[in-house]
Design a protein around this motif. Sequence first.
Motif, mmCIF file in Angstrom:
data_model
loop_
_atom_site.group_PDB
_atom_site.id
_atom_site.type_symbol
_atom_site.label_atom_id
_atom_site.label_comp_id
_atom_site.label_asym_id
_atom_site.label_seq_id
_atom_site.Cartn_x
_atom_site.Cartn_y
_atom_site.Cartn_z
ATOM 1 N N ASN A 15 -4.452 20.810 -18.836
ATOM 2 C CA ASN A 15 -3.104 20.828 -18.281
ATOM 3 C C ASN A 15 -2.758 22.243 -17.849
ATOM 4 O O ASN A 15 -2.986 23.198 -18.607
ATOM 5 C CB ASN A 15 -2.071 20.364 -19.309
ATOM 6 N N ASP A 42 4.441 14.749 -7.429
ATOM 7 C CA ASP A 42 4.529 14.550 -8.878
ATOM 8 C C ASP A 42 3.187 14.205 -9.528
ATOM 9 O O ASP A 42 3.134 13.876 -10.704
ATOM 10 C CB ASP A 42 5.549 13.454 -9.192
ATOM 11 N N ARG A 43 2.095 14.310 -8.780
ATOM 12 C CA ARG A 43 0.761 14.011 -9.311
ATOM 13 C C ARG A 43 -0.262 14.962 -8.713
ATOM 14 O O ARG A 43 -1.142 14.573 -7.981
ATOM 15 C CB ARG A 43 0.371 12.572 -8.988
ATOM 16 N N TRP A 59 -4.853 19.457 -14.298
ATOM 17 C CA TRP A 59 -3.721 18.541 -14.145
ATOM 18 C C TRP A 59 -2.436 19.365 -14.195
ATOM 19 O O TRP A 59 -2.145 19.992 -15.212
ATOM 20 C CB TRP A 59 -3.707 17.511 -15.277
ATOM 21 N N GLN A 61 0.815 19.287 -15.045
ATOM 22 C CA GLN A 61 1.770 18.408 -15.711
ATOM 23 C C GLN A 61 2.287 19.014 -17.010
ATOM 24 O O GLN A 61 2.555 18.300 -17.965
ATOM 25 C CB GLN A 61 1.159 17.031 -15.971
#
Length: 151
Positions: A15, A42-43, A59, A61
């Motif tokens: 992350n 958002d991805r 990622w 996020q």
Amino acid sequence: MAKAKSLQTGHVGVNVTDLERSLAFYRAVFDFEVMAEGREEDRRWAFLGRDDRMFVALWQQSAGSFATDRPGLHHLSFQVGTVEEVKATEEVLRGLGAEFAYDGVVPHGENGTSGGIFFTDPDGIRLEIYAPAGADPADAPTPGAPTCGFF
């Protein structure tokens, strides 16, 4: 149920807070290629590797920085063939302004010849690059313990 006989590590998912910043870092340090990428607002993610083998998935996020005081990943380690490769990567990292746990190549144990460099990525994730031989035998940073550089 039969156990898998050819088990090996696949890839590691990490992350990150800023995909662009982390992509630049991991590509510069590890010479990774972007194998696939998701750019939806958002991805956001990227799969990084070499020679058609994926090593790391980034990622976007998370927020904050890597927490070393909680259960989870301790550090991520990469093996290279020679200590000269470790030292060359150290120079790249110095040019990027990376933070190191120790100065230079340190052995994995007291008077050991395997060793590496220990540093953090832009989100504070602890990383290691080491060679199985070629480190100058010296005192380890943590006497009497196996040294991972972040003990």
